[in-house]
Write a protein that holds these residues in place. Structure first.
Motif, PDB file in Angstrom:
ATOM      1  N   GLY A   1       0.823  -1.208   0.000  1.00 51.07           N
ATOM      2  CA  GLY A   1       0.000   0.000   0.000  1.00 51.07           C
ATOM      3  C   GLY A   1       0.852   1.250   0.000  1.00 51.07           C
ATOM      4  O   GLY A   1       0.546   2.236  -0.658  1.00 51.07           O
ATOM      5  N   ARG A   2       1.943   1.193   0.708  1.00 53.73           N
ATOM      6  CA  ARG A   2       2.792   2.372   0.865  1.00 53.73           C
ATOM      7  C   ARG A   2       3.719   2.576  -0.344  1.00 53.73           C
ATOM      8  O   ARG A   2       3.933   3.689  -0.800  1.00 53.73           O
ATOM      9  N   ASN A   3       4.263   1.497  -0.857  1.00 51.51           N
ATOM     10  CA  ASN A   3       5.326   1.625  -1.852  1.00 51.51           C
ATOM     11  C   ASN A   3       4.882   1.386  -3.294  1.00 51.51           C
ATOM     12  O   ASN A   3       5.529   1.870  -4.212  1.00 51.51           O
TER      13      ASN A   3
ATOM     14  N   SER B   1       1.255   0.872  -4.399  1.00 51.73           N
ATOM     15  CA  SER B   1      -0.139   1.043  -4.806  1.00 51.73           C
ATOM     16  C   SER B   1      -0.356   2.279  -5.656  1.00 51.73           C
ATOM     17  O   SER B   1      -1.324   2.362  -6.396  1.00 51.73           O
ATOM     18  N   ARG B   2       0.550   3.249  -5.533  1.00 53.35           N
ATOM     19  CA  ARG B   2       0.376   4.468  -6.322  1.00 53.35           C
ATOM     20  C   ARG B   2       0.268   4.122  -7.816  1.00 53.35           C
ATOM     21  O   ARG B   2      -0.510   4.709  -8.548  1.00 53.35           O
TER      22      ARG B   2
ATOM     23  N   GLY C   1      -2.252   0.205  -8.065  1.00 52.38           N
ATOM     24  CA  GLY C   1      -3.561   0.118  -7.440  1.00 52.38           C
ATOM     25  C   GLY C   1      -3.438  -0.349  -6.000  1.00 52.38           C
ATOM     26  O   GLY C   1      -2.499  -1.055  -5.632  1.00 52.38           O
ATOM     27  N   LEU C   2      -4.420   0.049  -5.195  1.00 55.97           N
ATOM     28  CA  LEU C   2      -4.296  -0.184  -3.759  1.00 55.97           C
ATOM     29  C   LEU C   2      -4.185  -1.666  -3.432  1.00 55.97           C
ATOM     30  O   LEU C   2      -3.455  -2.059  -2.547  1.00 55.97           O
ATOM     31  N   GLU C   3      -4.912  -2.509  -4.119  1.00 54.96           N
ATOM     32  CA  GLU C   3      -4.840  -3.947  -3.850  1.00 54.96           C
ATOM     33  C   GLU C   3      -4.253  -4.681  -5.042  1.00 54.96           C
ATOM     34  O   GLU C   3      -4.652  -5.802  -5.361  1.00 54.96           O
TER      35      GLU C   3
ATOM     36  N   GLY D   1      -4.281  -2.836 -10.311  1.00 56.46           N
ATOM     37  CA  GLY D   1      -3.989  -1.949 -11.440  1.00 56.46           C
ATOM     38  C   GLY D   1      -4.470  -0.543 -11.175  1.00 56.46           C
ATOM     39  O   GLY D   1      -5.506  -0.344 -10.541  1.00 56.46           O
TER      40      GLY D   1
ATOM     41  N   MET E   1       9.499   1.384 -13.264  1.00 55.01           N
ATOM     42  CA  MET E   1       9.446   0.418 -12.164  1.00 55.01           C
ATOM     43  C   MET E   1      10.727   0.549 -11.346  1.00 55.01           C
ATOM     44  O   MET E   1      11.803   0.130 -11.772  1.00 55.01           O
ATOM     45  N   VAL E   2      10.589   1.201 -10.189  1.00 57.68           N
ATOM     46  CA  VAL E   2      11.764   1.449  -9.363  1.00 57.68           C
ATOM     47  C   VAL E   2      11.815   0.438  -8.219  1.00 57.68           C
ATOM     48  O   VAL E   2      10.788  -0.071  -7.778  1.00 57.68           O
TER      49      VAL E   2
ATOM     50  N   ARG F   1      16.698  -0.062  -1.330  1.00 58.26           N
ATOM     51  CA  ARG F   1      17.662   0.699  -0.547  1.00 58.26           C
ATOM     52  C   ARG F   1      17.171   0.969   0.871  1.00 58.26           C
ATOM     53  O   ARG F   1      17.924   0.899   1.821  1.00 58.26           O
ATOM     54  N   ASN F   2      15.896   1.328   0.965  1.00 54.59           N
ATOM     55  CA  ASN F   2      15.379   1.707   2.283  1.00 54.59           C
ATOM     56  C   ASN F   2      14.581   0.590   2.944  1.00 54.59           C
ATOM     57  O   ASN F   2      13.852   0.835   3.887  1.00 54.59           O
ATOM     58  N   ARG F   3      14.703  -0.593   2.420  1.00 57.78           N
ATOM     59  CA  ARG F   3      13.920  -1.692   2.972  1.00 57.78           C
ATOM     60  C   ARG F   3      14.836  -2.851   3.340  1.00 57.78           C
ATOM     61  O   ARG F   3      15.775  -3.165   2.606  1.00 57.78           O
TER      62      ARG F   3
ATOM     63  N   ASP G   1      19.970   4.297  -6.073  1.00 57.11           N
ATOM     64  CA  ASP G   1      18.558   4.175  -5.700  1.00 57.11           C
ATOM     65  C   ASP G   1      18.034   5.543  -5.321  1.00 57.11           C
ATOM     66  O   ASP G   1      18.675   6.277  -4.584  1.00 57.11           O
TER      67      ASP G   1
ATOM     68  N   ARG H   1      10.718   8.765 -13.658  1.00 55.36           N
ATOM     69  CA  ARG H   1      12.028   9.438 -13.742  1.00 55.36           C
ATOM     70  C   ARG H   1      11.922  10.553 -14.773  1.00 55.36           C
ATOM     71  O   ARG H   1      12.457  10.448 -15.868  1.00 55.36           O
TER      72      ARG H   1
ATOM     73  N   ASP I   1      -1.373   5.277   8.227  1.00 56.78           N
ATOM     74  CA  ASP I   1      -0.008   5.277   7.730  1.00 56.78           C
ATOM     75  C   ASP I   1       0.882   5.918   8.782  1.00 56.78           C
ATOM     76  O   ASP I   1       0.451   6.813   9.496  1.00 56.78           O
TER      77      ASP I   1
ATOM     78  N   ARG J   1       7.250   6.313   1.537  1.00 58.72           N
ATOM     79  CA  ARG J   1       5.965   6.857   1.101  1.00 58.72           C
ATOM     80  C   ARG J   1       5.031   7.036   2.290  1.00 58.72           C
ATOM     81  O   ARG J   1       4.998   6.210   3.194  1.00 58.72           O
TER      82      ARG J   1
ATOM     83  N   THR K   1       1.210   8.060   2.362  1.00 58.46           N
ATOM     84  CA  THR K   1       0.064   8.453   1.540  1.00 58.46           C
ATOM     85  C   THR K   1      -1.291   8.203   2.207  1.00 58.46           C
ATOM     86  O   THR K   1      -2.277   8.808   1.822  1.00 58.46           O
TER      87      THR K   1
ATOM     88  N   GLY L   1      -6.172   4.387  -4.434  1.00 59.03           N
ATOM     89  CA  GLY L   1      -7.375   4.332  -5.237  1.00 59.03           C
ATOM     90  C   GLY L   1      -7.260   3.358  -6.382  1.00 59.03           C
ATOM     91  O   GLY L   1      -6.150   2.984  -6.774  1.00 59.03           O
ATOM     92  N   VAL L   2      -8.391   2.936  -6.894  1.00 65.82           N
ATOM     93  CA  VAL L   2      -8.424   2.091  -8.089  1.00 65.82           C
ATOM     94  C   VAL L   2      -9.463   2.663  -9.053  1.00 65.82           C
ATOM     95  O   VAL L   2     -10.398   3.347  -8.642  1.00 65.82           O
TER      96      VAL L   2
END
Lengths: 266, 549
Positions: free
Chosen positions: A48-50, A52-53, A56-58, A61, A95-96, A100-102, B136, B143, B432, B439, B441, B445-446
């Motif tokens: 959801g955090r990384n 879903s933007r 899609g949230l689940e 898409g 697609m990044v 690094r932060n995980r 990273d 980008r 969150d 992130r 947020t 949404g979908v």
């Protein structure tokens, strides 16, 4: 099998025609050490955090990234491959990676979450797949529209590996209520050219200026909209509902046959 | 119009500008070889409409009208447009760049943070600058890099790792490179800077990472920071009370696009983005000033003169980072200094840009979240439209009625042109926790229906009434900017790769071509050796078009 779904998820993030340039992932096999229910739940939160933007949230898409629930991935088939894509991203695409932060644990939990959405767990079914196969080609006349292993019609989805993408309950639902979930790929269209030519069939694609149709005789048509006198779009399925023509036993048999159409089984 | 009067005044005051213009014109007339590129003075930037053969800044001029004064390509001959040259960008991301053209030299940016200088007549390369980035990076939405700014013989560019750099316009050598903010904390930069006087004014991205947004000014010569205006006021300011608790510290309000400038009022205008976390407003109660607003800033001091907030307490991620379009036009029976703003929240606004007074607001795209705007321009929300755990479907979509891609205003037709999208999103709320560099947020949404159920349209809107004058439907949708020209043409594109020209008066189509990949950038126009070109990036290729000779 998961390869295609990740492909489906990432293909939209790549630019047309350059997919082949994405480097192959490490073939090293490595099992996910974090697969408990708690890990999947953590993975969902991380997603959801990384992710879903775009996806899609689940993972169904979004406006920037396609679904990751299609049952198959393209850029990875193993857990290690999924780990690499999530951690490092796909070079030269949107697609990044999140590596690094995980922590490794977090990335594995994301893998576990994606796996849970595309579960490979097989369930027992009550029907007889052999009878189902007969119904498929006979009474159901399914093969006139659907293809299995290069045999059959073109006016419905290819069912060669449908058992990998749909559960028995979902297959039964598809047979009983085919209009409940119709992807736009399977909408139909009727177009009348200004010279009077009328064409009806599958709506292959449509844009601002043109549309493309596969007619009942499998002819491909492409029209400029300015040349059309009339066009109508039908957003329901051309597949009949089988609730009345099939007994519950026959439906169970047909579901058993369809569910057995799996790359893993054959 | 007053606008032209201002530029005429500058032209009289600064004859150097006209002289350099004359020398380039002589070159075009006699067909004698002459060097390309000449120094870009402040006077030339202020007077950019007097040299329509050049495109001197991201939005074309300080009023950000994305309007070209060239009319060689027009309604009579647009059907004869044909491709002149194409330049293949190396990076695979979809290009969002608008080139800048100075006396036959084109500067085009490439993802992630590269610049290429080209001969604008042939597409042949002078030089290339590749910016090294950390392995990273944290950034939200691709980008991207959208373009450069130019002053003197120097270029200025934002980089994805939240730096501002200056390059030599003739060789691409790095002149200076300063860190604007810490990329590890989620800050990034993608927009073209704005040159005002001897300052480089620039914003920041990172609204999905709990940043605290700002607008900065840097010394054009050495990159020294001259002022910073935070878009979320600190506790010493009364407007800080528009954030509950400490939520202001991670409230976002980024400034990720380019602003505009009115030299007569000496005000810079800059849009601000969403408050953070995007979809969970419960943890940041209040209006969340100055998110989703336009700020009028004194460029000498960084002082905020006025602000207008489009979406108080936004909970749908409807950034107000659109390009502020400035126009001098009739309103209410008198000539007014207007600001025209088709907002991501699906309302079109007309403001008095001297005072920030709200003059008019009407929906221009499908919206289901507000009954309308009150007399001050504040939206009257419809209950039950907030994101929810089970999902709430609302129009516009997360992407908005429009987004970052530029609208255009033609002083000839007195119409505002915008690419509008009639979409919807099912919005969700989630809890969150803020972690620096991650992130933040609070939901997502979908899109509830197949993409083909929604569509875009180029819409022409009257600044006087906010009414639709005409529309040109685009299927399935578009995220392309719009260019208008003195040939009374409007150019834009589609998500499936078409680029088209319309009659700016009627919306009637004059020409289109399939470029093979998504048009996700803004068109621009320029002239070299007496020939007008229109340029557009589609996919990873920059295409140029001119009328058949």
């Amino acid at each position: 099998m998961l390869r295609k779904a990740l492909h489906a998820g990432i293909i939209g993030l790549l630019i047309n025609g350059l997919i082949g340039s994405v480097p192959a992932l490490s073939g090293q096999e490595k099992d996910n050490p974090y697969t408990t229910g708690q890990d999947i739940q953590s993975g969902e939160q991380l997603f959801g955090r990384n992710c879903s933007r775009c996806h899609g949230l689940e993972a169904g898409g979004g406006e920037r990234g396609p679904t990751l629930r299609a049952g198959e991935f393209q850029h990875a088939s193993t857990d290690a491959g999924l780990f690499a894509v999530i951690s490092d991203g796909i070079p030269n695409t949107e697609m990044v990676g999140v590596g690094r932060n995980r922590s490794e644990q977090s990335v594995w939990q994301l893998v576990a979450y994606l796996r849970s959405l595309n579960s490979e767990v097989r369930v027992e079914v009550a029907g007889n797949p052999s009878i189902g196969e007969e119904l498929y080609g006979g009474k159901g006349d399914c093969s006139s529209c659907h293809m299995i292993d290069a045999e059959g019609g073109r006016h419905g989805p290819d069912l060669s590996t449908i058992g990998d993408r749909r559960s028995p309950d979902e297959l039964l639902s598809d047979l009983l209520t085919p209009n409940a979930r119709v992807q736009q790929r399977w909408w139909t269209m009727r177009a009348v050219h200004r010279d009077g030519t009328e064409v009806q069939g599958l709506r292959m694609n449509e844009g601002t200026y043109s549309l493309r149709i596969l007619d009942a005789e499998d002819n491909l048509w492409s029209f400029l909209k300015r040349d059309l006198r009339q066009s109508e779009r039908t957003e329901t399925s051309s597949m009949p509902a089988y609730g009345e023509s099939f007994t519950s036993g026959e439906l169970e048999d047909l579901v058993a046959y369809l569910y057995g159409l799996s790359r893993g089984i054959r | 119009m007053k606008y032209y009067a201002v530029f005429t005044l500058f032209a009289l005051l600064f004859p150097v500008s006209l002289e350099s213009q004359d020398s380039r014109q002589r070159n075009a007339d006699t067909n004698q070889p002459a060097p390309s590129f000449s120094l870009i003075t402040n006077e030339r930037l202020l007077n950019s409409d007097a040299e329509p053969q050049n495109w001197l800044m991201y939005s074309g001029n300080y009023f950000s009208q994305r309007y070209s004064g060239l009319d060689q390509i027009n309604n009579e001959n647009a059907a004869e447009l044909e491709m002149q040259w194409a330049f293949q960008l190396r990076a695979l991301d979809r290009a969002e760049t608008t080139p800048v053209v100075v006396d036959g030299v084109m500067y085009v940016t490439e993802s992630p943070s590269n610049v290429i200088a080209l001969d604008a007549k042939t597409g042949s390369q002078y030089w290339r600058y590749n910016h090294n980035l950390p392995e990273d990076l944290n950034f939200c939405c691709g980008r991207n890099n959208r373009g450069i700014a130019v002053l003197g013989d120097k270029l200025y560019m934002s980089t994805l790792d939240a730096h501002l750099i200056s390059l030599d316009a003739k060789t691409g050598s790095v002149l200076w490179d300063v860190e604007v903010a810490d990329e590890a904390a989620g800050y990034s930069k993608t927009a073209a800077p704005l040159v005002v006087g001897d300052k480089i004014i620039t914003g920041i991205a990172g609204g999905e990472f709990g940043i605290r947004g700002f607008v900065d000014a840097y010394d054009a010569q050495n990159g020294k920071r001259l002022w910073r205006l935070y878009t979320i006021p600190g506790p010493e300011h009364p407007d800080n009370k528009s954030w509950s608790g400490d939520s202001w510290r991670t409230g976002g309000s980024p400034t990720w696009m380019t602003g505009s400038y009115d030299p007569e009022l000496n005000l810079v205008y800059w849009g601000t983005g969403n408050p953070g976390p995007d979809w969970n407003g419960d943890v940041r109660l209040g209006d969340n000033l100055y998110s989703d607003a336009v700020l009028a800033i004194n460029p000498d001091t960084g002082e905020l003169k006025w602000y207008f907030q489009f979406t108080p307490h936004d909970i749908h991620d409807w950034d107000s980072t659109q390009i502020p379009i400035l126009a001098d036009s009739e309103f209410g029976g008198q000539s007014r200094k207007l600001m025209l703003w088709p907002n991501r929240n699906a309302f079109f606004y007309v403001l008095d840009r001297e005072t920030g007074e709200f003059l008019l607001g009407k929906p221009y795209a499908r919206q289901t979240w507000a009954k309308g705007l009150d007399e001050k321009g504040r939206p009257i929300r419809i209950p039950g439209t907030s994101p929810s755990v089970e999902g709430t479907t609302v129009s516009p979509s997360i992407g908005g009625g429009t987004n970052w891609f530029s609208p255009s205003y033609s002083p000839r037709t007195d119409l505002l042109y915008v690419m509008a999208y009639d979409g919807e999103t099912t919005y969700y709320i989630r809890e969150d926790e803020y972690v620096a560099g991650e992130r933040f947020t609070g939901g997502g949404g979908v899109t509830p229906l197949p993409a083909a159920k929604y569509a875009s349209a180029v819409r022409a809107i009257s600044p006087q009434t906010g009414d639709l004058e005409w529309e040109y439907p685009v299927q399935p949708r578009s995220s392309a900017g719009v260019l208008s020209t003195a040939g009374d043409l409007v150019f834009s594109g589609t998500i499936d790769g078409f680029f088209f020209a319309l009659d700016g008066n009627t919306g009637e189509e004059r020409w289109h071509i399939n470029l093979g990949s998504r048009v996700h950038a803004g068109p621009m126009s320029y002239m070299v050796d007496g020939r007008q070109y229109v340029a557009i990036a589609a996919g990873n290729v920059l295409f140029t078009f001119a009328v058949k000779e």
